[in-house]
Write a protein that holds these residues in place. Structure first.
Motif, PDB file in Angstrom:
ATOM      1  N   LEU A 162      70.291 -54.217  -9.690  1.00 22.54           N
ATOM      2  CA  LEU A 162      69.427 -54.023  -8.521  1.00 22.54           C
ATOM      3  C   LEU A 162      69.446 -52.590  -8.001  1.00 22.54           C
ATOM      4  O   LEU A 162      68.397 -51.980  -7.800  1.00 22.54           O
ATOM      5  N   CYS A 163      70.643 -52.050  -7.751  1.00 23.83           N
ATOM      6  CA  CYS A 163      70.703 -50.730  -7.116  1.00 23.83           C
ATOM      7  C   CYS A 163      71.016 -49.592  -8.083  1.00 23.83           C
ATOM      8  O   CYS A 163      71.045 -48.423  -7.696  1.00 23.83           O
ATOM      9  N   GLY A 164      71.238 -49.937  -9.368  1.00 29.04           N
ATOM     10  CA  GLY A 164      71.489 -48.903 -10.361  1.00 29.04           C
ATOM     11  C   GLY A 164      72.863 -48.278 -10.233  1.00 29.04           C
ATOM     12  O   GLY A 164      73.675 -48.671  -9.389  1.00 29.04           O
ATOM     13  N   ASP A 165      73.111 -47.291 -11.075  1.00 26.43           N
ATOM     14  CA  ASP A 165      74.389 -46.576 -11.062  1.00 26.43           C
ATOM     15  C   ASP A 165      74.136 -45.166 -11.579  1.00 26.43           C
ATOM     16  O   ASP A 165      73.933 -44.959 -12.777  1.00 26.43           O
ATOM     17  N   THR A 166      74.113 -44.202 -10.676  1.00 27.22           N
ATOM     18  CA  THR A 166      73.801 -42.823 -11.062  1.00 27.22           C
ATOM     19  C   THR A 166      74.830 -42.250 -12.034  1.00 27.22           C
ATOM     20  O   THR A 166      74.489 -41.444 -12.890  1.00 27.22           O
ATOM     21  N   SER A 167      76.097 -42.681 -11.926  1.00 29.81           N
ATOM     22  CA  SER A 167      77.130 -42.128 -12.811  1.00 29.81           C
ATOM     23  C   SER A 167      76.888 -42.490 -14.271  1.00 29.81           C
ATOM     24  O   SER A 167      77.277 -41.761 -15.176  1.00 29.81           O
ATOM     25  N   ASP A 168      76.247 -43.649 -14.515  1.00 29.30           N
ATOM     26  CA  ASP A 168      75.942 -44.081 -15.887  1.00 29.30           C
ATOM     27  C   ASP A 168      74.459 -43.919 -16.236  1.00 29.30           C
ATOM     28  O   ASP A 168      74.018 -44.323 -17.307  1.00 29.30           O
ATOM     29  N   ASN A 169      73.691 -43.335 -15.296  1.00 34.13           N
ATOM     30  CA  ASN A 169      72.251 -43.137 -15.490  1.00 34.13           C
ATOM     31  C   ASN A 169      71.505 -44.466 -15.657  1.00 34.13           C
ATOM     32  O   ASN A 169      70.565 -44.581 -16.431  1.00 34.13           O
ATOM     33  N   ILE A 170      71.945 -45.478 -14.905  1.00 35.73           N
ATOM     34  CA  ILE A 170      71.275 -46.787 -14.903  1.00 35.73           C
ATOM     35  C   ILE A 170      70.312 -46.807 -13.716  1.00 35.73           C
ATOM     36  O   ILE A 170      70.742 -46.615 -12.580  1.00 35.73           O
ATOM     37  N   PRO A 171      69.009 -47.007 -13.959  1.00 44.11           N
ATOM     38  CA  PRO A 171      68.031 -46.825 -12.889  1.00 44.11           C
ATOM     39  C   PRO A 171      68.010 -47.879 -11.785  1.00 44.11           C
ATOM     40  O   PRO A 171      67.828 -47.551 -10.621  1.00 44.11           O
ATOM     41  N   GLY A 172      68.167 -49.161 -12.097  1.00 40.71           N
ATOM     42  CA  GLY A 172      68.057 -50.201 -11.072  1.00 40.71           C
ATOM     43  C   GLY A 172      66.617 -50.389 -10.621  1.00 40.71           C
ATOM     44  O   GLY A 172      65.676 -49.942 -11.275  1.00 40.71           O
ATOM     45  N   VAL A 173      66.419 -51.054  -9.475  1.00 44.22           N
ATOM     46  CA  VAL A 173      65.082 -51.269  -8.911  1.00 44.22           C
ATOM     47  C   VAL A 173      64.779 -50.100  -7.968  1.00 44.22           C
ATOM     48  O   VAL A 173      65.546 -49.835  -7.041  1.00 44.22           O
ATOM     49  N   LYS A 174      63.675 -49.410  -8.227  1.00 49.33           N
ATOM     50  CA  LYS A 174      63.333 -48.232  -7.431  1.00 49.33           C
ATOM     51  C   LYS A 174      63.207 -48.598  -5.956  1.00 49.33           C
ATOM     52  O   LYS A 174      62.471 -49.522  -5.601  1.00 49.33           O
ATOM     53  N   GLY A 175      63.952 -47.894  -5.119  1.00 46.92           N
ATOM     54  CA  GLY A 175      63.865 -48.118  -3.678  1.00 46.92           C
ATOM     55  C   GLY A 175      64.885 -49.103  -3.129  1.00 46.92           C
ATOM     56  O   GLY A 175      64.943 -49.325  -1.924  1.00 46.92           O
ATOM     57  N   ILE A 194      67.213 -64.659  -7.447  1.00 45.70           N
ATOM     58  CA  ILE A 194      66.356 -63.823  -6.591  1.00 45.70           C
ATOM     59  C   ILE A 194      64.908 -63.945  -7.074  1.00 45.70           C
ATOM     60  O   ILE A 194      63.980 -64.162  -6.296  1.00 45.70           O
ATOM     61  N   TYR A 195      64.735 -63.826  -8.400  1.00 44.23           N
ATOM     62  CA  TYR A 195      63.376 -63.870  -8.952  1.00 44.23           C
ATOM     63  C   TYR A 195      62.776 -65.277  -8.944  1.00 44.23           C
ATOM     64  O   TYR A 195      61.563 -65.430  -8.842  1.00 44.23           O
ATOM     65  N   LYS A 196      63.621 -66.277  -9.013  1.00 46.51           N
ATOM     66  CA  LYS A 196      63.118 -67.659  -8.875  1.00 46.51           C
ATOM     67  C   LYS A 196      62.566 -67.890  -7.470  1.00 46.51           C
ATOM     68  O   LYS A 196      61.675 -68.714  -7.257  1.00 46.51           O
ATOM     69  N   ASN A 197      63.142 -67.172  -6.499  1.00 43.55           N
ATOM     70  CA  ASN A 197      62.752 -67.336  -5.095  1.00 43.55           C
ATOM     71  C   ASN A 197      61.950 -66.142  -4.570  1.00 43.55           C
ATOM     72  O   ASN A 197      61.908 -65.903  -3.366  1.00 43.55           O
ATOM     73  N   ILE A 198      61.318 -65.421  -5.479  1.00 44.49           N
ATOM     74  CA  ILE A 198      60.613 -64.195  -5.090  1.00 44.49           C
ATOM     75  C   ILE A 198      59.537 -64.452  -4.025  1.00 44.49           C
ATOM     76  O   ILE A 198      59.314 -63.620  -3.147  1.00 44.49           O
ATOM     77  N   GLU A 199      58.914 -65.609  -4.066  1.00 44.21           N
ATOM     78  CA  GLU A 199      57.854 -65.931  -3.087  1.00 44.21           C
ATOM     79  C   GLU A 199      58.431 -66.198  -1.700  1.00 44.21           C
ATOM     80  O   GLU A 199      57.700 -66.168  -0.707  1.00 44.21           O
ATOM     81  N   LEU A 206      59.907 -55.091   0.159  1.00 50.92           N
ATOM     82  CA  LEU A 206      61.022 -55.456  -0.718  1.00 50.92           C
ATOM     83  C   LEU A 206      60.519 -56.329  -1.867  1.00 50.92           C
ATOM     84  O   LEU A 206      60.888 -56.117  -3.038  1.00 50.92           O
ATOM     85  N   LYS A 207      59.701 -57.293  -1.524  1.00 48.60           N
ATOM     86  CA  LYS A 207      59.123 -58.197  -2.537  1.00 48.60           C
ATOM     87  C   LYS A 207      58.347 -57.402  -3.581  1.00 48.60           C
ATOM     88  O   LYS A 207      58.479 -57.613  -4.784  1.00 48.60           O
ATOM     89  N   GLU A 208      57.543 -56.419  -3.124  1.00 47.66           N
ATOM     90  CA  GLU A 208      56.744 -55.599  -4.033  1.00 47.66           C
ATOM     91  C   GLU A 208      57.634 -54.760  -4.953  1.00 47.66           C
ATOM     92  O   GLU A 208      57.344 -54.614  -6.141  1.00 47.66           O
ATOM     93  N   LYS A 209      58.700 -54.208  -4.394  1.00 44.49           N
ATOM     94  CA  LYS A 209      59.645 -53.408  -5.211  1.00 44.49           C
ATOM     95  C   LYS A 209      60.244 -54.253  -6.316  1.00 44.49           C
ATOM     96  O   LYS A 209      60.359 -53.806  -7.470  1.00 44.49           O
ATOM     97  N   LEU A 210      60.658 -55.466  -5.977  1.00 41.32           N
ATOM     98  CA  LEU A 210      61.276 -56.356  -6.967  1.00 41.32           C
ATOM     99  C   LEU A 210      60.278 -56.765  -8.058  1.00 41.32           C
ATOM    100  O   LEU A 210      60.606 -56.780  -9.239  1.00 41.32           O
ATOM    101  N   ILE A 211      59.040 -57.068  -7.651  1.00 37.70           N
ATOM    102  CA  ILE A 211      58.025 -57.461  -8.623  1.00 37.70           C
ATOM    103  C   ILE A 211      57.680 -56.301  -9.561  1.00 37.70           C
ATOM    104  O   ILE A 211      57.583 -56.465 -10.767  1.00 37.70           O
ATOM    105  N   GLU A 212      57.531 -55.116  -8.958  1.00 32.18           N
ATOM    106  CA  GLU A 212      57.197 -53.939  -9.746  1.00 32.18           C
ATOM    107  C   GLU A 212      58.286 -53.586 -10.737  1.00 32.18           C
ATOM    108  O   GLU A 212      58.024 -53.209 -11.864  1.00 32.18           O
TER     109      GLU A 212
END
Length: 212
Positions: A162-175, A194-199, A206-212
């Motif tokens: 979800l939030c990524g990890d800059t030390s390993d260059n893992i992007p996560g969900v933007k924002g 989380i994605y099962k309950n996205i609606e 937040l919903k848009e960030k996760l979907i994108e």
């Protein structure tokens, strides 16, 4: 030899000797056995899955290379076994050993500077992670991870997704940052849930960030 840097050698062996001391204040650990794991090279199976993995990491600094040789020499002199495996990180070896130890009901302490290892902590308390911090060693168990990060060890992978990890260059969900990631996992427990309950996520942005 003269002018050989020794800061890493000192820090490495200080952590090991602190661990082995009889009255170390760390649950008074008196290990029956000890082993050390190292990376062999930067090319691991993770790079085959994601080319950007650790792409932000610089090569080992020149003042570190001679120290690594001294650390290996010191470990051999102390008769401490060293485990390595091509295409795998030292963390993978540590994870494998700790999982096998749990299956055998052995208590395992992982001494590391890498918080990725927190995911190896089990609820029953067989595995704990020891992380050096400001001259001390902090012991992490199931509840200590929650106290520090507001997630449990079995949520570490989803948290990083979800939030990524800059030390390993893992992007996560933007924002999405650590606070949002931990609050989502507090409510929905897993990434899949989380994605099962996205609606049901009422905050539109937040919903848009996760979907994108």
């Amino acid at each position: 030899t003269e002018h050989t840097p020794t800061w890493a050698v000192y820090g490495f062996f200080k952590a090991i000797f602190d661990l082995l001391r009889q009255n170390n204040g760390l649950d008074n650990i008196k290990p029956d056995s000890i082993a050390v794991a190292f990376d062999v090279s930067r090319h691991t199976f993770r790079l085959e899955k994601y080319e950007g993995y650790k792409a932000n990491r610089e090569s080992m600094p020149d003042n570190m290379r001679p120290q690594l040789g001294l650390i290996m020499e010191g470990l051999k002199a102390l008769n401490i076994p060293i485990y390595t495996k091509d295409r795998f990180e030292g963390d993978d070896i540590i994870g494998t050993i700790s999982k096998k130890a749990i299956a055998l009901k052995h208590k395992t302490y992982i001494l590391t500077g890498d918080k990725d290892s927190l995911q190896l902590i089990d609820k029953e308390g067989y595995t704990k992670v020891l992380i050096p911090s400001k001259g001390e060693i902090i012991t992490y168990d199931w509840n200590k991870v929650y106290e520090k990060m507001e997630i449990y060890p079995n949520q570490v992978i989803d948290y990083k997704a979800l939030c990524g990890d800059t030390s390993d260059n893992i992007p996560g969900v933007k924002g999405i940052g650590p606070k949002t990631a931990s609050s989502l996992l507090k409510e929905y427990q897993t990434l899949e849930n989380i994605y099962k309950n996205i609606e049901n996520i009422t905050k539109k942005s937040l919903k848009e960030k996760l979907i994108e």
